[in-house]
Design a protein around this motif. Structure first.
Motif, PDB file in Angstrom:
ATOM      1  N   ALA A  54       0.832  -1.207   0.000  1.00 35.92           N
ATOM      2  CA  ALA A  54       0.000   0.000   0.000  1.00 35.92           C
ATOM      3  C   ALA A  54       0.865   1.254   0.000  1.00 35.92           C
ATOM      4  O   ALA A  54       0.584   2.207  -0.740  1.00 35.92           O
ATOM      5  CB  ALA A  54      -0.941  -0.004   1.206  1.00 35.92           C
ATOM      6  N   LEU A  57       2.228   2.186  -3.096  1.00 36.20           N
ATOM      7  CA  LEU A  57       1.144   2.658  -3.959  1.00 36.20           C
ATOM      8  C   LEU A  57       0.790   1.641  -5.043  1.00 36.20           C
ATOM      9  O   LEU A  57       0.423   1.992  -6.163  1.00 36.20           O
ATOM     10  CB  LEU A  57       1.479   4.034  -4.541  1.00 36.20           C
ATOM     11  CG  LEU A  57       1.838   5.099  -3.496  1.00 36.20           C
ATOM     12  CD1 LEU A  57       2.302   6.377  -4.159  1.00 36.20           C
ATOM     13  CD2 LEU A  57       0.683   5.360  -2.547  1.00 36.20           C
ATOM     14  N   THR A  59      -1.726  -0.442  -6.276  1.00 37.72           N
ATOM     15  CA  THR A  59      -3.180  -0.560  -6.145  1.00 37.72           C
ATOM     16  C   THR A  59      -3.686  -1.971  -6.437  1.00 37.72           C
ATOM     17  O   THR A  59      -4.677  -2.410  -5.852  1.00 37.72           O
ATOM     18  CB  THR A  59      -3.891   0.458  -7.042  1.00 37.72           C
ATOM     19  OG1 THR A  59      -3.456   0.291  -8.388  1.00 37.72           O
ATOM     20  CG2 THR A  59      -3.603   1.877  -6.581  1.00 37.72           C
ATOM     21  N   VAL A  62      -3.210  -3.940  -3.284  1.00 37.84           N
ATOM     22  CA  VAL A  62      -4.179  -3.486  -2.284  1.00 37.84           C
ATOM     23  C   VAL A  62      -5.516  -4.162  -2.549  1.00 37.84           C
ATOM     24  O   VAL A  62      -6.165  -4.673  -1.636  1.00 37.84           O
ATOM     25  CB  VAL A  62      -4.314  -1.945  -2.286  1.00 37.84           C
ATOM     26  CG1 VAL A  62      -5.524  -1.496  -1.484  1.00 37.84           C
ATOM     27  CG2 VAL A  62      -3.044  -1.309  -1.734  1.00 37.84           C
ATOM     28  N   ARG A  63      -5.940  -4.198  -3.790  1.00 33.07           N
ATOM     29  CA  ARG A  63      -7.222  -4.817  -4.143  1.00 33.07           C
ATOM     30  C   ARG A  63      -7.255  -6.286  -3.729  1.00 33.07           C
ATOM     31  O   ARG A  63      -8.245  -6.769  -3.203  1.00 33.07           O
ATOM     32  CB  ARG A  63      -7.464  -4.669  -5.646  1.00 33.07           C
ATOM     33  CG  ARG A  63      -8.678  -5.404  -6.161  1.00 33.07           C
ATOM     34  CD  ARG A  63      -9.965  -4.840  -5.551  1.00 33.07           C
ATOM     35  NE  ARG A  63     -11.048  -5.768  -5.638  1.00 33.07           N
ATOM     36  CZ  ARG A  63     -11.472  -6.574  -4.654  1.00 33.07           C
ATOM     37  NH1 ARG A  63     -10.880  -6.596  -3.492  1.00 33.07           N
ATOM     38  NH2 ARG A  63     -12.489  -7.373  -4.826  1.00 33.07           N
ATOM     39  N   THR A  83     -12.094   0.702  -4.393  1.00 30.92           N
ATOM     40  CA  THR A  83     -11.823   1.493  -5.603  1.00 30.92           C
ATOM     41  C   THR A  83     -11.525   2.952  -5.262  1.00 30.92           C
ATOM     42  O   THR A  83     -10.575   3.539  -5.792  1.00 30.92           O
ATOM     43  CB  THR A  83     -13.010   1.415  -6.588  1.00 30.92           C
ATOM     44  OG1 THR A  83     -13.180   0.044  -6.981  1.00 30.92           O
ATOM     45  CG2 THR A  83     -12.772   2.270  -7.819  1.00 30.92           C
ATOM     46  N   ASN A  85     -10.367   4.127  -2.467  1.00 29.61           N
ATOM     47  CA  ASN A  85      -9.065   4.161  -1.801  1.00 29.61           C
ATOM     48  C   ASN A  85      -7.943   4.065  -2.844  1.00 29.61           C
ATOM     49  O   ASN A  85      -6.953   4.798  -2.766  1.00 29.61           O
ATOM     50  CB  ASN A  85      -8.960   3.014  -0.793  1.00 29.61           C
ATOM     51  CG  ASN A  85      -7.660   3.042  -0.041  1.00 29.61           C
ATOM     52  OD1 ASN A  85      -7.409   3.912   0.764  1.00 29.61           O
ATOM     53  ND2 ASN A  85      -6.806   2.058  -0.319  1.00 29.61           N
ATOM     54  N   ASN A  86      -8.109   3.178  -3.817  1.00 30.44           N
ATOM     55  CA  ASN A  86      -7.077   3.025  -4.836  1.00 30.44           C
ATOM     56  C   ASN A  86      -6.949   4.269  -5.713  1.00 30.44           C
ATOM     57  O   ASN A  86      -5.854   4.598  -6.177  1.00 30.44           O
ATOM     58  CB  ASN A  86      -7.335   1.780  -5.677  1.00 30.44           C
ATOM     59  CG  ASN A  86      -6.856   0.522  -4.973  1.00 30.44           C
ATOM     60  OD1 ASN A  86      -6.144   0.592  -3.969  1.00 30.44           O
ATOM     61  ND2 ASN A  86      -7.244  -0.624  -5.491  1.00 30.44           N
ATOM     62  N   GLU A  87      -8.049   4.975  -5.940  1.00 31.97           N
ATOM     63  CA  GLU A  87      -7.973   6.241  -6.677  1.00 31.97           C
ATOM     64  C   GLU A  87      -7.136   7.251  -5.896  1.00 31.97           C
ATOM     65  O   GLU A  87      -6.317   7.970  -6.474  1.00 31.97           O
ATOM     66  CB  GLU A  87      -9.376   6.799  -6.931  1.00 31.97           C
ATOM     67  CG  GLU A  87     -10.149   6.039  -7.979  1.00 31.97           C
ATOM     68  CD  GLU A  87     -11.607   6.465  -8.085  1.00 31.97           C
ATOM     69  OE1 GLU A  87     -12.038   7.414  -7.370  1.00 31.97           O
ATOM     70  OE2 GLU A  87     -12.332   5.839  -8.878  1.00 31.97           O
ATOM     71  N   LEU A  89      -4.757   6.514  -3.734  1.00 34.12           N
ATOM     72  CA  LEU A  89      -3.359   6.076  -3.839  1.00 34.12           C
ATOM     73  C   LEU A  89      -2.783   6.437  -5.202  1.00 34.12           C
ATOM     74  O   LEU A  89      -1.623   6.866  -5.302  1.00 34.12           O
ATOM     75  CB  LEU A  89      -3.255   4.565  -3.594  1.00 34.12           C
ATOM     76  CG  LEU A  89      -3.622   4.053  -2.204  1.00 34.12           C
ATOM     77  CD1 LEU A  89      -3.478   2.542  -2.140  1.00 34.12           C
ATOM     78  CD2 LEU A  89      -2.793   4.729  -1.118  1.00 34.12           C
ATOM     79  N   GLY A  90      -3.583   6.290  -6.257  1.00 31.17           N
ATOM     80  CA  GLY A  90      -3.137   6.668  -7.607  1.00 31.17           C
ATOM     81  C   GLY A  90      -2.836   8.151  -7.707  1.00 31.17           C
ATOM     82  O   GLY A  90      -1.867   8.552  -8.362  1.00 31.17           O
TER      83      GLY A  90
END
Length: 171
Positions: A54, A57, A59, A62-63, A83, A85-87, A89-90
């Motif tokens: 995580a 970064l 993603t 993480v998923r 999703t 959260n991953n945005e 991180l992106g």
């Protein structure tokens, strides 16, 4: 009478030497406790590996760590799904921020006697010092994290940290 006395004495002797069987008793449950804590476990290893990915970064990793897309991440009291959260991180990755876990000040797992309404009994709690850098400036931030783990997957996560540090690095 002498015979009765001898019989009585023999009975007392036999009774006192007889093996006493006590009913097995379970200790009374302490109403102030609800489970136990361990310092090493597969769930702790899972959370440590998750944190490495995580904070890198990653993603996709993480998923995979979460059981389902609708699992909840409480990011400083902002409720996100995987999703969302991953945005986030992106966006951090796109801004050029890099993170390194410097150390875990404390890390343990609590296994509750009774599951939550969601069926979770295992919670990994971490206090970690993370370095955030934008290439020019570097700041350390303390993260407090709780991960609810069920069947080898994270099903809910709570993170609390000082987000102002990221604002400073994003300027």
């Amino acid at each position: 009478m002498k015979q009765t006395f001898i019989l009585l004495l023999a009975g007392v002797f036999l009774f006192s030497c007889a093996e006493k069987k006590e009913a097995a008793s379970t200790p009374a449950k302490d109403p102030n406790q609800n489970g136990y804590t361990v310092a090493k476990s597969a769930n702790i290893d899972l959370v440590k590996a998750f944190n490495e990915k995580a904070f890198a970064l990653d993603t996709a990793a993480v998923r995979v760590a979460f059981a389902a897309e609708n699992d909840t991440i409480h990011d400083n009291l902002t409720k996100l799904n995987v999703t969302q959260n991953n945005e986030l991180l992106g966006n951090l990755k796109g801004a050029g921020l890099k993170f390194t876990i410097k150390n875990y000040g404390a890390l343990w797992e609590t296994i509750n006697d009774e599951p939550t309404p969601a069926g979770v009994k295992n919670f990994v709690i971490a206090y970690m010092l993370v370095n955030a850098s934008n290439g020019k400036k570097s700041k350390d931030v303390l993260f407090h994290q709780v991960c609810a783990v069920k069947d080898g997957k994270i099903v809910e996560e709570w993170d609390v940290y000082d987000a102002k540090i990221f604002d400073e690095l994003l300027k």
